[in-house]
Scaffold this motif. Structure first.
Motif, short mmCIF file in Angstrom:
data_model
loop_
_atom_site.label_atom_id
_atom_site.label_comp_id
_atom_site.label_asym_id
_atom_site.label_seq_id
_atom_site.Cartn_x
_atom_site.Cartn_y
_atom_site.Cartn_z
N SER A 46 -8.03 -5.25 -13.44
CA SER A 46 -9.03 -4.20 -13.34
C SER A 46 -8.50 -3.00 -12.58
CB SER A 46 -10.27 -4.74 -12.62
OG SER A 46 -11.13 -3.70 -12.28
N LEU A 47 -8.85 -1.81 -13.08
CA LEU A 47 -8.45 -0.60 -12.38
C LEU A 47 -9.32 -0.35 -11.16
CD1 LEU A 47 -7.30 1.99 -15.00
CD2 LEU A 47 -6.06 0.24 -13.76
N MET A 48 -10.28 -1.25 -10.89
CA MET A 48 -10.92 -1.19 -9.59
C MET A 48 -9.86 -1.28 -8.51
SD MET A 48 -14.20 -0.92 -9.95
CE MET A 48 -14.96 -1.59 -8.47
N ALA A 49 -8.76 -1.97 -8.82
CA ALA A 49 -7.68 -2.12 -7.85
C ALA A 49 -7.00 -0.80 -7.56
CB ALA A 49 -6.66 -3.12 -8.37
N PHE A 50 -7.13 0.18 -8.46
CA PHE A 50 -6.52 1.48 -8.24
C PHE A 50 -7.45 2.39 -7.44
CE2 PHE A 50 -4.25 -0.13 -11.82
CZ PHE A 50 -2.99 0.40 -11.74
N ILE A 52 2.72 7.29 -5.16
CA ILE A 52 1.76 6.53 -5.96
C ILE A 52 0.88 5.69 -5.04
CG2 ILE A 52 3.22 6.49 -8.02
CD1 ILE A 52 4.04 3.62 -7.27
N PRO A 53 -0.34 5.35 -5.48
CA PRO A 53 -1.20 4.49 -4.66
C PRO A 53 -0.60 3.09 -4.52
CG PRO A 53 -2.43 5.52 -6.46
CD PRO A 53 -0.99 5.75 -6.74
N ILE A 54 -0.93 2.42 -3.43
CA ILE A 54 -0.54 1.03 -3.29
C ILE A 54 -1.80 0.18 -3.09
CG2 ILE A 54 1.73 1.58 -2.35
CD1 ILE A 54 0.70 0.64 0.39
N CYS A 55 -1.79 -1.00 -3.69
CA CYS A 55 -2.88 -1.95 -3.56
C CYS A 55 -2.33 -3.12 -2.77
CB CYS A 55 -3.36 -2.42 -4.94
SG CYS A 55 -4.63 -3.69 -4.89
N ILE A 56 -2.98 -3.48 -1.68
CA ILE A 56 -2.45 -4.54 -0.82
C ILE A 56 -3.26 -5.81 -0.97
CG2 ILE A 56 -1.55 -2.86 0.83
CD1 ILE A 56 -3.84 -3.46 2.68
N TYR A 57 -2.56 -6.92 -0.92
CA TYR A 57 -3.22 -8.23 -0.92
C TYR A 57 -4.02 -8.35 0.38
CZ TYR A 57 -0.22 -10.23 -4.63
OH TYR A 57 0.41 -10.52 -5.80
N ASN A 58 -5.20 -8.93 0.29
CA ASN A 58 -6.01 -9.17 1.48
C ASN A 58 -5.66 -10.56 2.00
OD1 ASN A 58 -7.95 -9.59 3.39
ND2 ASN A 58 -9.67 -9.01 2.11
N MET A 92 0.41 -1.13 -12.77
CA MET A 92 0.50 -1.37 -11.33
C MET A 92 1.55 -2.46 -11.12
SD MET A 92 -2.47 -2.15 -8.51
CE MET A 92 -3.23 -3.50 -9.39
N ALA A 93 2.70 -2.05 -10.63
CA ALA A 93 3.85 -2.95 -10.54
C ALA A 93 3.83 -3.73 -9.23
CB ALA A 93 5.14 -2.17 -10.65
N GLY A 94 4.09 -5.03 -9.32
CA GLY A 94 4.23 -5.83 -8.12
C GLY A 94 5.56 -5.51 -7.44
N THR A 95 5.50 -5.04 -6.20
CA THR A 95 6.72 -4.62 -5.49
C THR A 95 6.77 -5.16 -4.06
OG1 THR A 95 5.68 -2.55 -4.75
CG2 THR A 95 6.89 -2.48 -6.84
N GLY A 96 5.96 -6.16 -3.78
CA GLY A 96 5.87 -6.65 -2.41
C GLY A 96 7.00 -7.59 -2.02
N LEU A 151 1.56 -2.93 -6.30
CA LEU A 151 0.81 -4.04 -5.73
C LEU A 151 1.72 -4.76 -4.74
CD1 LEU A 151 -1.71 -5.96 -5.83
CD2 LEU A 151 -0.52 -7.18 -7.66
N LEU A 152 1.30 -4.82 -3.48
CA LEU A 152 2.17 -5.38 -2.44
C LEU A 152 1.52 -6.59 -1.77
CD1 LEU A 152 3.18 -2.28 -2.60
CD2 LEU A 152 4.26 -2.82 -0.43
N VAL A 153 2.22 -7.71 -1.86
CA VAL A 153 1.79 -8.92 -1.17
C VAL A 153 1.99 -8.72 0.33
CG1 VAL A 153 4.08 -10.02 -1.28
CG2 VAL A 153 2.01 -11.44 -1.18
N ALA A 154 1.15 -9.38 1.12
CA ALA A 154 1.34 -9.34 2.57
C ALA A 154 2.63 -10.09 2.93
CB ALA A 154 0.15 -9.97 3.28
N PRO A 155 3.41 -9.60 3.88
CA PRO A 155 4.64 -10.30 4.28
C PRO A 155 4.35 -11.77 4.62
CG PRO A 155 4.56 -8.15 5.30
CD PRO A 155 3.23 -8.35 4.64
N TYR A 156 5.14 -12.64 4.04
CA TYR A 156 4.91 -14.08 4.13
C TYR A 156 6.03 -14.75 4.91
CZ TYR A 156 7.73 -13.10 0.01
OH TYR A 156 8.66 -12.57 -0.85
N TYR A 157 5.78 -15.94 5.38
CA TYR A 157 6.73 -16.77 6.13
C TYR A 157 7.05 -16.23 7.53
CZ TYR A 157 7.37 -19.15 1.68
OH TYR A 157 7.14 -19.83 0.53
N ASN A 158 7.51 -14.99 7.62
CA ASN A 158 7.84 -14.47 8.96
C ASN A 158 6.61 -14.06 9.75
OD1 ASN A 158 7.51 -12.40 7.11
ND2 ASN A 158 9.26 -11.19 7.78
#
Length: 324
Positions: free
Chosen positions: A4-8, A318-324, A264-268, A291-298
């Motif tokens: 969904s472009l709600m993410a944008f 460009i806009p970024i959409c972050i994982y909650n 919306m490309a995943g680049t996290g 689309l950026l995932v929150a930093p994981y493991y560290n």
């Protein structure tokens, strides 16, 4: 994956969704000569849906914009819409679903009626009737489009329980929905949240009014603009891709979309440097957002999360959409 472009970023309340990407100005005039009195935005939408082959008019030069949409026509528009979303291969065969009242319905529409029944977009007026020549009312249109968008977002049946990517259907302030089935009320609020359909005023939706062909074209064009493509997301292929493959997938999807859908490309990454590099690549390749995932493991601190996303956001336009 379609998302969904709600993410944008949603449009402001009451604002129609921007259809300029799905329906660019370069789309040619379809040649309909009977569009006098049709709102300008709907004229553009009519040309757009004709270009996609969703509706080709009642003749080569007429669209009959003020005619009411029948249920068999809606079924045909919906299946063509699914194809325009790039999901034509997901359409079922259209095997007989047991409707006994389809006499006189064009063969292509009979197939479409059976297909949308198989997908759960419309289940008929009873187990054995579809009432194909009945007029589509606005609440029904909302229900059909919400279910179609759900399929476009999740690439599955409208009857499943995975609606996580759909808006929540919270009350959008329409005060005239008494008598509308609960599922229809939710759908009305969802497509209002997506700005696919406006109310007839700030507080009314006029749910039992008939849908005219010009309005249907506008709703369908906005639905085309209500999804986008998300390559290299973390729930998809990205964990197993090399850096070179990651970049090639993004570039290939941008090229294939050819401006007809947002990308919306995943680049996290849990590495800020890697997230920066991938996001810059996506922007350079022509992606509309990242689309950026929150930093994981560290597991950074809250301030660390902020600094990570801030660094990426400040590096691209460009806009970024972050994982909650």
């Amino acid at each position: 994956m379609l998302a969904s472009l709600m993410a944008f970023g949603a449009a402001p309340a009451g604002a129609a969704i921007d259809t300029s990407t799905a329906c660019p100005a370069s789309i040619a005039d379809a040649g309909f000569t009977d569009l006098a009195g049709v709102p300008a935005a709907a004229v553009d939408a009519i040309n757009c849906v004709a270009d996609y082959g969703i509706s080709t008019g009642t003749t080569a030069t007429t669209f009959d914009p003020f005619a009411e949409v029948a249920r068999w026509q809606m079924a045909l528009f919906i299946t063509r819409q699914v194809t325009a979303h790039g999901l034509g291969s997901a359409l079922p065969a259209g095997t007989d679903q047991g409707f006994t009242d389809l006499g006189g319905v064009p063969a292509a529409a009979v197939t479409s009626i059976n297909q949308i029944a198989e997908l759960g977009i419309s289940t008929g007026t009873s187990a054995t009737t579809f009432d194909p020549f009945a007029t589509v009312e606005r609440w029904q249109m909302a229900l059909f489009l919400a279910r179609t968008i759900d399929i476009a977002i999740d690439d599955n049946s409208a009857t499943d329980d995975d609606d996580n990517n759909m808006p929540d259907g919270s009350d959008q302030g329409f005060t005239d929905l008494a008598g509308v089935p609960a599922a229809g009320v939710t759908a009305i609020n969802q497509i209002a949240q997506l700005d696919v359909a406006d109310g007839t005023s700030a507080t009314t939706f006029d749910p039992f009014a008939a849908v005219e062909r010009w309005a249907m074209a506008l709703f369908l064009a906005r639905t085309l603009a209500a999804d986008g493509i998300v390559p290299t997301g973390t729930t998809g292929e990205s964990p197993t891709l090399s850096h070179d493959e990651h970049e090639r997938v993004i570039s290939a999807v941008v090229e294939a979309s050819a401006g007809r859908a947002k990308v919306m490309a995943g680049t996290g990454s849990n590495s800020t440097a890697e997230a920066l590099r991938l996001t810059k690549w996506a922007a350079k390749a022509g992606a509309d957002a990242a689309l950026l995932v929150a930093p994981y493991y560290n597991k950074p601190t809250q301030q660390g999360f902020y600094e990570h996303y801030k660094a990426v956001a400040q590096s691209v336009d460009i806009p970024i959409c972050i994982y909650n």
